[in-house]
Write a protein that holds these residues in place. Sequence first.
Motif, PDB file in Angstrom:
ATOM      1  N   LEU A   1       0.580  -1.037  -0.085  1.00 47.48           N
ATOM      2  CA  LEU A   1       0.237   0.129  -0.035  1.00 47.48           C
ATOM      3  C   LEU A   1       1.043   1.683   0.461  1.00 47.48           C
ATOM      4  O   LEU A   1       0.428   2.092  -0.617  1.00 47.48           O
ATOM      5  N   ALA A   2       2.404   1.034   0.092  1.00 48.73           N
ATOM      6  CA  ALA A   2       2.667   2.252   0.561  1.00 48.73           C
ATOM      7  C   ALA A   2       3.442   2.070  -0.614  1.00 48.73           C
ATOM      8  O   ALA A   2       3.641   3.588  -1.104  1.00 48.73           O
ATOM      9  N   ASP A   3       4.179   1.501  -1.276  1.00 50.10           N
ATOM     10  CA  ASP A   3       4.610   1.099  -2.800  1.00 50.10           C
ATOM     11  C   ASP A   3       2.954   2.514  -3.727  1.00 50.10           C
ATOM     12  O   ASP A   3       3.586   2.492  -4.732  1.00 50.10           O
ATOM     13  N   LEU A   4       2.041   1.871  -3.155  1.00 45.75           N
ATOM     14  CA  LEU A   4       0.664   2.400  -4.387  1.00 45.75           C
ATOM     15  C   LEU A   4       1.144   3.640  -4.375  1.00 45.75           C
ATOM     16  O   LEU A   4       0.661   4.573  -5.401  1.00 45.75           O
ATOM     17  N   GLY A   5       1.121   3.849  -2.434  1.00 43.97           N
ATOM     18  CA  GLY A   5       1.579   5.579  -3.251  1.00 43.97           C
ATOM     19  C   GLY A   5      -0.203   6.707  -3.251  1.00 43.97           C
ATOM     20  O   GLY A   5      -0.241   7.029  -4.173  1.00 43.97           O
ATOM     21  N   VAL A   6      -1.556   5.847  -2.850  1.00 45.54           N
ATOM     22  CA  VAL A   6      -2.430   6.544  -2.810  1.00 45.54           C
ATOM     23  C   VAL A   6      -2.603   8.257  -2.560  1.00 45.54           C
ATOM     24  O   VAL A   6      -1.457   8.397  -1.215  1.00 45.54           O
ATOM     25  N   ARG A   7      -2.947   8.594  -3.059  1.00 48.40           N
ATOM     26  CA  ARG A   7      -3.724  10.547  -3.019  1.00 48.40           C
ATOM     27  C   ARG A   7      -5.551  10.589  -2.200  1.00 48.40           C
ATOM     28  O   ARG A   7      -5.815   9.589  -3.287  1.00 48.40           O
ATOM     29  N   ASP A   8      -5.218  11.523  -2.258  1.00 48.51           N
ATOM     30  CA  ASP A   8      -6.741  11.943  -1.527  1.00 48.51           C
ATOM     31  C   ASP A   8      -7.517  12.579  -3.255  1.00 48.51           C
ATOM     32  O   ASP A   8      -6.573  12.495  -3.881  1.00 48.51           O
ATOM     33  N   GLY A   9      -8.804  11.595  -3.309  1.00 47.75           N
ATOM     34  CA  GLY A   9      -8.367  11.651  -4.577  1.00 47.75           C
ATOM     35  C   GLY A   9      -8.905  10.351  -5.083  1.00 47.75           C
ATOM     36  O   GLY A   9      -9.339  10.845  -6.688  1.00 47.75           O
ATOM     37  N   ASP A  10      -7.465   9.659  -5.387  1.00 46.77           N
ATOM     38  CA  ASP A  10      -7.708   8.433  -6.096  1.00 46.77           C
ATOM     39  C   ASP A  10      -8.314   7.123  -6.486  1.00 46.77           C
ATOM     40  O   ASP A  10      -9.507   7.130  -4.882  1.00 46.77           O
ATOM     41  N   ARG A  11      -8.378   6.876  -7.473  1.00 46.02           N
ATOM     42  CA  ARG A  11      -9.609   6.086  -7.314  1.00 46.02           C
ATOM     43  C   ARG A  11      -9.231   4.070  -7.831  1.00 46.02           C
ATOM     44  O   ARG A  11      -7.829   4.482  -8.600  1.00 46.02           O
ATOM     45  N   ALA A  12      -9.039   3.565  -6.394  1.00 44.81           N
ATOM     46  CA  ALA A  12      -8.348   1.761  -6.654  1.00 44.81           C
ATOM     47  C   ALA A  12      -9.238   1.134  -7.501  1.00 44.81           C
ATOM     48  O   ALA A  12      -9.959   0.868  -6.997  1.00 44.81           O
ATOM     49  N   LEU A  13      -8.175   0.287  -8.467  1.00 37.34           N
ATOM     50  CA  LEU A  13      -8.760  -1.034  -8.571  1.00 37.34           C
ATOM     51  C   LEU A  13      -7.514  -2.523  -8.361  1.00 37.34           C
ATOM     52  O   LEU A  13      -6.742  -2.302  -7.730  1.00 37.34           O
ATOM     53  N   GLU A  14      -8.501  -2.977  -7.259  1.00 36.30           N
ATOM     54  CA  GLU A  14      -7.839  -4.390  -7.011  1.00 36.30           C
ATOM     55  C   GLU A  14      -8.631  -4.967  -7.649  1.00 36.30           C
ATOM     56  O   GLU A  14      -9.298  -5.845  -7.503  1.00 36.30           O
ATOM     57  N   ILE A  15      -7.263  -6.181  -8.026  1.00 35.66           N
ATOM     58  CA  ILE A  15      -6.988  -7.370  -8.093  1.00 35.66           C
ATOM     59  C   ILE A  15      -6.660  -8.472  -7.017  1.00 35.66           C
ATOM     60  O   ILE A  15      -5.371  -8.426  -6.469  1.00 35.66           O
ATOM     61  N   GLY A  16      -8.099  -9.473  -6.966  1.00 39.00           N
ATOM     62  CA  GLY A  16      -7.866 -10.725  -5.661  1.00 39.00           C
ATOM     63  C   GLY A  16      -8.802 -10.295  -4.548  1.00 39.00           C
ATOM     64  O   GLY A  16      -7.705  -9.839  -3.928  1.00 39.00           O
ATOM     65  N   THR A  17      -9.628  -9.817  -5.094  1.00 40.68           N
ATOM     66  CA  THR A  17     -10.575  -9.871  -3.182  1.00 40.68           C
ATOM     67  C   THR A  17      -9.478 -10.192  -2.497  1.00 40.68           C
ATOM     68  O   THR A  17      -9.703  -9.937  -1.023  1.00 40.68           O
ATOM     69  N   GLY A  18     -10.076 -11.908  -2.141  1.00 43.52           N
ATOM     70  CA  GLY A  18      -9.222 -12.657  -0.859  1.00 43.52           C
ATOM     71  C   GLY A  18     -10.842 -12.448   0.695  1.00 43.52           C
ATOM     72  O   GLY A  18     -12.109 -12.393   0.220  1.00 43.52           O
ATOM     73  N   THR A  19      -9.869 -11.884   0.885  1.00 43.61           N
ATOM     74  CA  THR A  19     -10.658 -12.012   3.126  1.00 43.61           C
ATOM     75  C   THR A  19     -11.598 -10.591   2.681  1.00 43.61           C
ATOM     76  O   THR A  19     -12.353 -10.395   3.428  1.00 43.61           O
ATOM     77  N   GLY A  20     -10.988  -9.778   2.310  1.00 42.75           N
ATOM     78  CA  GLY A  20     -11.796  -8.674   1.951  1.00 42.75           C
ATOM     79  C   GLY A  20     -10.787  -7.031   2.948  1.00 42.75           C
ATOM     80  O   GLY A  20     -11.408  -5.901   2.326  1.00 42.75           O
ATOM     81  N   TRP A  21      -9.702  -8.039   3.598  1.00 39.18           N
ATOM     82  CA  TRP A  21      -9.265  -6.972   4.306  1.00 39.18           C
ATOM     83  C   TRP A  21      -8.057  -5.844   4.193  1.00 39.18           C
ATOM     84  O   TRP A  21      -8.890  -4.952   3.997  1.00 39.18           O
ATOM     85  N   ASN A  22      -7.481  -6.243   2.418  1.00 38.44           N
ATOM     86  CA  ASN A  22      -6.955  -4.956   1.713  1.00 38.44           C
ATOM     87  C   ASN A  22      -8.246  -3.716   0.765  1.00 38.44           C
ATOM     88  O   ASN A  22      -8.089  -2.634   0.781  1.00 38.44           O
ATOM     89  N   ALA A  23      -9.161  -4.085   0.549  1.00 36.05           N
ATOM     90  CA  ALA A  23      -9.822  -3.056   0.107  1.00 36.05           C
ATOM     91  C   ALA A  23     -11.036  -2.686   0.885  1.00 36.05           C
ATOM     92  O   ALA A  23     -10.565  -1.547   0.962  1.00 36.05           O
ATOM     93  N   ALA A  24     -10.974  -3.241   2.280  1.00 36.54           N
ATOM     94  CA  ALA A  24     -11.633  -2.747   3.365  1.00 36.54           C
ATOM     95  C   ALA A  24     -10.217  -1.007   3.523  1.00 36.54           C
ATOM     96  O   ALA A  24     -10.739   0.510   3.840  1.00 36.54           O
ATOM     97  N   LEU A  25      -9.285  -2.030   3.479  1.00 38.24           N
ATOM     98  CA  LEU A  25      -8.063  -0.536   3.711  1.00 38.24           C
ATOM     99  C   LEU A  25      -8.337   0.442   2.868  1.00 38.24           C
ATOM    100  O   LEU A  25      -7.737   1.856   3.280  1.00 38.24           O
ATOM    101  N   LEU A  26      -8.640   0.074   1.184  1.00 34.85           N
ATOM    102  CA  LEU A  26      -8.524   0.828   0.585  1.00 34.85           C
ATOM    103  C   LEU A  26      -9.285   2.136   0.961  1.00 34.85           C
ATOM    104  O   LEU A  26     -10.010   3.342   0.533  1.00 34.85           O
ATOM    105  N   ALA A  27     -10.901   1.134   1.127  1.00 42.78           N
ATOM    106  CA  ALA A  27     -12.153   1.905   0.880  1.00 42.78           C
ATOM    107  C   ALA A  27     -12.040   2.869   2.310  1.00 42.78           C
ATOM    108  O   ALA A  27     -12.968   4.424   2.538  1.00 42.78           O
TER     109      ALA A  27
END
Length: 388
Positions: free
Chosen positions: A109-135
């Motif tokens: 997630l640090a590598d991803l370098g997200v900023r306010d206003g970004d829109r993210a696509l995740e490949i591989g939901t798995g348990t949903g934890w990473n998606a929840a962090l992005l959300a």
Amino acid sequence: MTTRTEEAGPQGLASALVRAGALTPEWLPVCEAVPRELFVPDRIWPGISDGTRQNALVSRRDDPEAWRAAVYSDIPLTTQWDDGRHRGEGVGTTPTSSSSMPRMVFSMLADLGVRDGDRALEIGTGTGWNAALLARRLGDENAVSVEYDPEVARSATANLRRARRSPTVVIGDGRLGHADGAPYTRTIATCSVGEVPCGWIGQTAVGGAIVAPWGTAYGGEAIVRLTVGGDGTASGPFTRSSAFMRLRQQRAHRPPFEAYLKGGEWPADGERGSTRLPPADTGGWLAQFVIGLRVPGVFWRAERYEGGAYTLWLYATDTESWASADHVPGGSEFEVVQSGPRRLWDEVERAFRWWDGQGRPGFESFGLTVSEEGQSAWLGDPGRSWAL
């Protein structure tokens, strides 16, 4: 070695990740607001920190303290075996879904370098934890996650609902991304690939980032961070070592050993030779990664004997070439047998000695460029790349 926190809870895990340098100030409040335990099923198989081995089943019902200790340790947790066919108490054949090691989750997630206003696509939901962090970081409306396995997707959606998060979860082929939600400024994969799908590049805005675990058929794997260019290409460096489950549509299908001997018995038509390079020197994760970059279309397996001796078998994916190299601990010369139009051991040895001659650079010194024409790797300078 398993890294356990001093407190089996979100605060203890967060403190350990901060000390490890994986959890940045930007992601600390997100980590604390989205507890991992909300996304972990009652039955898990904890791994060790480097992801190479699985431990026995831990059941929340039978041992809630051990379950909670595993959840809040910096280790991967296998949550599904054999695409859901395994339902037993023991370890299955192949892990196919998991809750990734928290240190890797937040490093990526640090590598991803997200900023306010970004829109993210995740490949591989798995348990949903990473998606929840992005959300939680970007807002539910700015996070989209694609999961191939319907059962895994349903469980993830239930987990997200329990955590009061509602990113878009799509059941589909992760290679295709989710065009209806494009463009995205950030794309992240939580499964490894050997080929970065062009769809990910096309759905990511120019200047946007794609972060994914990437590895060759030979072995070794690292996280790559690609920046999408205006010419339809994406290029960037590898950032760190990794070990993820493969995207299902890119899983390796190895031909059987019999396909190589063409009906004969070993050594069949193989030509005998020798080498002074110990086969064991080529077996490290980084060495495998580099060899894979320099020797395309080859995979290996090891046949082990008592006393640490083993035979390294090399196979071309087209079944036309094979080689064997016998490793004996403490030896100075090692027997090699090679067959077919490619001399596979010679190729592997040249790749290793090239890397050694460069000073054995690490993962971070290499990079990848992806275009519609294919993929190319480079060392230090994208202008000096070679095709894969």
